[in-house]
Design an enzyme around this catalytic site. Sequence first.
Site, PDB file in Angstrom:
ATOM      1  N   ASP A 126      -8.348 -33.681  26.241  1.00 24.34           N
ATOM      2  CA  ASP A 126      -6.993 -32.996  26.013  1.00 24.34           C
ATOM      3  C   ASP A 126      -6.815 -32.727  24.240  1.00 24.34           C
ATOM      4  O   ASP A 126      -8.058 -33.232  23.854  1.00 24.34           O
ATOM      5  CB  ASP A 126      -5.554 -33.799  26.319  1.00 24.34           C
ATOM      6  N   TRP A 161      -5.641 -25.900  25.761  1.00 23.64           N
ATOM      7  CA  TRP A 161      -4.535 -24.869  26.234  1.00 23.64           C
ATOM      8  C   TRP A 161      -4.951 -23.269  25.492  1.00 23.64           C
ATOM      9  O   TRP A 161      -3.846 -22.774  25.312  1.00 23.64           O
ATOM     10  CB  TRP A 161      -3.208 -25.228  25.720  1.00 23.64           C
ATOM     11  N   GLY A 162      -6.025 -23.181  25.386  1.00 21.86           N
ATOM     12  CA  GLY A 162      -6.387 -21.729  24.656  1.00 21.86           C
ATOM     13  C   GLY A 162      -5.954 -21.527  23.246  1.00 21.86           C
ATOM     14  O   GLY A 162      -5.980 -20.246  22.982  1.00 21.86           O
ATOM     15  N   ASP A 183       0.636 -25.467  29.858  1.00 17.09           N
ATOM     16  CA  ASP A 183       0.974 -26.520  30.885  1.00 17.09           C
ATOM     17  C   ASP A 183       1.750 -25.637  32.093  1.00 17.09           C
ATOM     18  O   ASP A 183       2.605 -24.795  31.803  1.00 17.09           O
ATOM     19  CB  ASP A 183       1.744 -27.407  30.247  1.00 17.09           C
TER      20      ASP A 183
HETATM   21  C1  GAL Z   1      -0.941 -31.931  28.405  1.00 19.77           C
HETATM   22  C2  GAL Z   1      -2.121 -31.322  29.399  1.00 19.77           C
HETATM   23  C3  GAL Z   1      -1.534 -31.802  30.847  1.00 19.77           C
HETATM   24  C4  GAL Z   1      -1.683 -33.258  30.968  1.00 19.77           C
HETATM   25  C5  GAL Z   1      -0.634 -33.842  29.856  1.00 19.77           C
HETATM   26  C6  GAL Z   1      -0.911 -35.521  29.786  1.00 19.77           C
HETATM   27  O1  GAL Z   1      -1.519 -31.682  27.059  1.00 19.77           O
HETATM   28  O2  GAL Z   1      -2.095 -29.940  29.337  1.00 19.77           O
HETATM   29  O3  GAL Z   1      -2.409 -31.109  31.815  1.00 19.77           O
HETATM   30  O4  GAL Z   1      -2.876 -33.797  30.923  1.00 19.77           O
HETATM   31  O5  GAL Z   1      -1.111 -33.447  28.590  1.00 19.77           O
HETATM   32  O6  GAL Z   1      -0.316 -35.964  28.837  1.00 19.77           O
END
Ligand code: GAL
Length: 378
Positions: A126, A161-162, A183
């Site tokens: 992430d 996230w692109g 998301d």
């Molecule tokens: C976001 C991610 C989600 C999930 C989440 C966990 O940044 O896009 O898919 O992993 O964090 O905290």
Amino acid sequence: MIVKTPPLGWNSWNTFGHNINETMIKEMADAMVETGLRDAGYEYLVIDDCWSLHERDENGKLVADPEKFPGGMKAVADYVHSKGLKFGMYSCDGTMTCARYPSSFDYEFIDAATFAEWGVDFLKYDNCNRPVNYPGRLLYKRMGLALANCGRDILFSACNWGVDNSPEWIKETGAHMWRSTGDIVDNWQSIKDLTLAQLPLLKTNGQGCFNDMDMLVVGMGGKGNVGVGGCTVEEYRTHFSIWAFFGSPLMIGCDIRDMSEETKAILMNKEVLAVNQDPAYRQPFEINTVHWASELAWSAWARFMENGDIALGFFNLSDHNTNPCLAMADLGLGGRSGKALKIRDLWAGEDLGTFKDQFVANVPAHGARLFRGQIVDA
Ligand code: GAL
């Protein structure tokens, strides 16, 4: 490690968020086998954020939370492997994960070694809490290099996230898939938004590094961590159709211990999965798009399959029923070619006949139709 078709699996985040533990994860592994998901091709079982303690150990290593995972992560990995599945985990390129657990900034090689030691096969990485002056372009490369040198094949699933122009550089990092969208949440607006955001990025999708449109919400029914409203069965089918047709990895997000027959029928339609997993992995192209009041209402897409067939996807993002028309000439068929398309409806599992001039199909509001055409003499 070269990844030739989009990875398929299950991830804990959409339904469970921080509410994860060893018993539940083992039950998911069992369910992947018992429901037939594994045999349909879903291979990776991935634990997302919130699995560790808030402190590293005295050697700087990440520690699984003993209350959630009393047997430790190696034992979970062994169990997952014993079911013929692969095991995935999660970290982040910043100092803390998005849910504020320790993450891999400056610990990339130590963490990659820990994941390898535990038997991890997949790392979702992430992009939260990155220190200033450390661009993702550098940090994703650091982890890519650490994984490539950890002594184990670990699929690198980059999740930025692109943002930060990542389509320009993500393939430099060694990522095998990369989140090309923000998301997802479990409602129609989110599915529509992610679809529209993906359209300009489709050309970057390809073998070795797949555009990941985010985990599926199919079957969530508005329940769980990202269950905001829920979708109709038709909308879930459309969501799955678009993700599958556009060649996204398919990571299930619902509670697979408790799937309705409709959910199973969506997730395990063999002919739809075969389009997603086509070995030639050619990009989809648009053949007909209609805008209403400057918004994309519906579009018709084609994708050439390895065996010479043409997959067709008719997607209706609007609130009205439509009857998209595909002119065979747009595919170089009909007319002097002497060729026509023998069309099969992949959701209905029915052969519809042979079409040499045009093909029209009704697509309900928020609906999708998927077809596979075989080229035959007209
Ligand atoms: C976001 C991610 C989600 C999930 C989440 C966990 O940044 O896009 O898919 O992993 O964090 O905290």
